[in-house]
Design a protein around this motif. Structure first.
Motif, PDB file in Angstrom:
ATOM      1  N   GLU A 199      -0.246   3.902  -6.231  1.00  0.00           N
ATOM      2  CA  GLU A 199       1.178   4.227  -6.395  1.00  0.00           C
ATOM      3  C   GLU A 199       1.376   5.266  -7.449  1.00  0.00           C
ATOM      4  O   GLU A 199       2.047   6.391  -7.169  1.00  0.00           O
ATOM      5  CB  GLU A 199       2.052   2.977  -6.667  1.00  0.00           C
ATOM      6  N   LEU A 200       0.554   5.077  -8.751  1.00  0.00           N
ATOM      7  CA  LEU A 200       0.645   5.894  -9.731  1.00  0.00           C
ATOM      8  C   LEU A 200       0.108   7.343  -9.205  1.00  0.00           C
ATOM      9  O   LEU A 200       0.706   8.387  -9.464  1.00  0.00           O
ATOM     10  CB  LEU A 200      -0.082   5.461 -10.781  1.00  0.00           C
ATOM     11  N   LEU A 201      -1.196   7.216  -8.578  1.00  0.00           N
ATOM     12  CA  LEU A 201      -1.836   8.572  -8.271  1.00  0.00           C
ATOM     13  C   LEU A 201      -0.837   9.158  -7.342  1.00  0.00           C
ATOM     14  O   LEU A 201      -0.762  10.362  -7.298  1.00  0.00           O
ATOM     15  CB  LEU A 201      -3.150   8.063  -7.589  1.00  0.00           C
ATOM     16  N   LEU A 202      -0.289   8.449  -6.161  1.00  0.00           N
ATOM     17  CA  LEU A 202       0.377   9.181  -5.246  1.00  0.00           C
ATOM     18  C   LEU A 202       1.934   9.545  -5.662  1.00  0.00           C
ATOM     19  O   LEU A 202       2.794  10.005  -4.706  1.00  0.00           O
ATOM     20  CB  LEU A 202       0.054   8.562  -3.925  1.00  0.00           C
ATOM     21  N   GLY A 203       2.565   8.937  -6.630  1.00  0.00           N
ATOM     22  CA  GLY A 203       3.674   9.201  -7.120  1.00  0.00           C
ATOM     23  C   GLY A 203       4.852   8.331  -6.246  1.00  0.00           C
ATOM     24  O   GLY A 203       5.851   9.184  -5.806  1.00  0.00           O
ATOM     25  N   THR A 204       4.588   7.144  -6.408  1.00  0.00           N
ATOM     26  CA  THR A 204       5.561   6.366  -5.374  1.00  0.00           C
ATOM     27  C   THR A 204       5.646   4.855  -5.826  1.00  0.00           C
ATOM     28  O   THR A 204       4.926   4.385  -6.640  1.00  0.00           O
ATOM     29  CB  THR A 204       5.200   6.383  -3.869  1.00  0.00           C
ATOM     30  N   ASN A 205       6.717   4.310  -5.356  1.00  0.00           N
ATOM     31  CA  ASN A 205       7.022   2.708  -5.480  1.00  0.00           C
ATOM     32  C   ASN A 205       7.473   2.446  -7.111  1.00  0.00           C
ATOM     33  O   ASN A 205       7.204   1.337  -7.333  1.00  0.00           O
ATOM     34  CB  ASN A 205       5.832   2.048  -5.090  1.00  0.00           C
TER      35      ASN A 205
END
Ligand code: HEC
Ligand code: HEC
Ligand code: HEC
Ligand code: HEC
Ligand code: HEC
Length: 351
Positions: free
Chosen positions: A169-175
């Motif tokens: 989630e951090l890497l993909l910038g979500t949640n």
């Protein structure tokens, strides 16, 4: 120009350069090393990693079942990621699996073909139903996620905490809980081809067993960083803690990104905990749990406190201290600070 504008321009320029070098739209893996730049390709100083696969795998936490009581291989809901057989069957039912850690033939399928193609490649879906094309890192994303969706009302109602592994989630910038009115963006790492694999499986200098390759570790057990993971793109990098584009924690000093993110986490924790009449943020049995001065658990159903604590835990449990996606990590922490205190982080460069 404001520092933020300069930073954005720098990023855009560098992205263009890397995209040109890499020659692949949508991905940044450098197929060919840049002439003259240090690289993670095999060389006399940095021999090919092929002989080390088993030793590296053994050095990684993947080769054990995470210690826990009762043991995780006996628990429904845990075996899908904490045992190899559970991952292969993609089952949550403990009765269907044996007590085995994550081995070669679990990520790979060696049955009948020596190539051992990965079982999961390409598309991966995050707990908030966001689907991504992640190449070989789809394997990693299937396990390394927060297991819960902050947009599902049940998450806050039950005070659920993100699981220990929100790296995807951090890497993909979500949640994260995204506050209305804030614009959230991502750093370039979000778009790296093969994502996790590009950094975590890069051969380490000297080919040690406990960093790079199948150890998947970014550092040796005695703390040496595998900078080969970064140098194809950041040739002069001396430390993961690369000088940040701004003083994000507002302590008056421009430090490395990891130090800035650590500073923000420290500044934010007491502000969030105060909403619940506590001093620290913790989690236990999958629930957010605040702690008072004496370390005693304090519960709250205040959604504002739980949203903010979710965000804090997401960045804390990611463990890269921002490296996975500095932009998103900093924005999530700074916007949470504002939501909780009513003001921006004092003295900070806002992102
Ligand atoms: C089947 C689920 C699963 C898959 C697939 C998986 N991991 Fe893990 N990973 C885990 C678990 C569980 C742990 C923690 C084990 C522990 O601490 O006992 C872990 C730990 C790690 C660690 C910490 C290593 C250490 O030795 O301290 C890193 C880094 C990591 N994984 C990276 C990756 C990467 C990169 C991929 C993809 C190539 C990946 N993982 C694929 C489940 C998985
Ligand atoms: C979607 C996959 C997934 C599921 C399902 C899952 N975990 Fe995990 N868990 C992980 C990964 C990946 C890590 C390693 C995180 C890291 O090293 O950063 C982890 C880490 C942990 C850790 C921390 C280990 C440490 O040393 O820090 C505990 C404890 C844990 N899990 C317990 C559980 C329990 C209990 C369940 C079932 C109720 C469960 N997990 C279900 C993926 C999962
Ligand atoms: C946690 C998942 C995971 C486990 C466990 C795992 N691998 Fe891999 N393996 C990968 C990924 C991801 C790649 C990278 C694929 C790529 O770059 O195309 C890879 C690559 C490979 C390759 C291609 C060459 C290389 O080294 O990059 C071989 C051979 C291989 N693995 C063998 C093994 C063996 C043998 C074991 C057990 C000792 C093992 N793998 C365990 C995920 C895993
Ligand atoms: C740009 C390179 C890069 C990418 C891409 C990347 N990581 Fe990381 N990762 C790092 C660095 C650097 C650290 C922090 C190492 C440190 O300071 O200890 C880290 C830390 C981690 C940790 C904690 C390790 C530990 O020792 O407990 C895990 C687990 C992890 N990453 C998994 C992943 C997963 C899963 C992905 C893909 C979704 C991913 N990473 C993508 C560079 C990267
Ligand atoms: C495949 C290429 C690639 C790899 C590998 C890579 N990076 Fe990056 N990274 C970039 C690009 C492109 C940018 C954007 C331009 C810039 O800031 O230099 C960037 C930006 C950054 C930033 C600033 C991001 C921001 O928005 O503030 C940090 C910090 C960083 N990288 C650290 C690392 C570290 C540490 C590693 C190794 C663990 C690493 N990178 C590996 C390509 C890469």
């Amino acid at each position: 120009m404001r520092p933020r504008t300069i930073a954005v321009l720098l990023v855009v320029a560098a992205v263009a350069v890397v995209a040109l070098l890499a020659g692949r739209p949508g991905g940044f893996r450098l197929a060919e090393p840049t002439p003259g730049a240090p690289s993670n390709q095999p060389s006399p100083a940095n021999p090919a990693p092929t002989t080390n696969t088993s030793a590296q795998h053994k050095a990684s936490a993947h080769s054990r079942i995470t210690p826990s009581e009762p043991p995780l291989h006996t628990r429904d809901g845990c075996v899908k990621c904490h045992t190899g057989p559970g991952f292969v069957k993609q089952t949550s039912k403990a009765a269907e699996v044996s007590a085995q850690a994550i081995g070669c033939n679990d990520c790979h399928d060696f049955g009948g073909n020596k190539e051992g193609k990965l079982r999961i490649v390409g598309k991966a879906t995050l707990p908030n139903n966001k689907a991504v094309e992640a190449g070989t890192a789809a394997t990693c994303i299937t396990c390394h996620n927060s297991r819960r969706n902050i947009d599902d009302p049940a998450t806050l109602k039950e005070a659920s905490a993100p699981h220990y592994a929100p790296q995807s989630e951090l890497l993909l910038g979500t949640n994260a809980f995204e506050y209305p009115g804030t614009r959230y963006t991502n750093s370039v790492h979000t778009a790296l081809a093969d994502s996790c694999v590009t950094c975590h499986m890069a051969a380490a200098p000297g080919n040690p067993a406990d960093a790079g390759g199948h150890s998947m570790r970014m550092k040796t057990k005695d703390g040496k960083e595998n900078l080969n993971a970064c140098r194809p793109c950041h040739p002069d990098l001396k430390s993961f803690d690369r000088t940040a584009y701004g003083d994000y924690d507002g302590d008056g000093t421009l430090e490395g990104v990891q130090t800035e993110v650590h500073g923000l986490l420290e500044k934010l924790e007491p502000e969030i905990a105060r909403l619940a009449g506590a001093v620290k943020i913790g989690h236990a049995k999958g629930k957010i749990q605040f702690l008072d001065q004496a370390g005693k658990p304090v519960t709250t159903s205040d959604p504002k406190a739980l949203q903010a604590a979710w965000n804090w835990l997401l960045v804390e449990l990611d463990k890269s201290r921002g490296i996975h996606n500095p932009a998103y990590a900093v924005q999530v922490l700074q916007s949470t600070y504002k939501a909780v205190t009513g003001k921006d982080v004092p003295g900070a460069a806002l992102r």
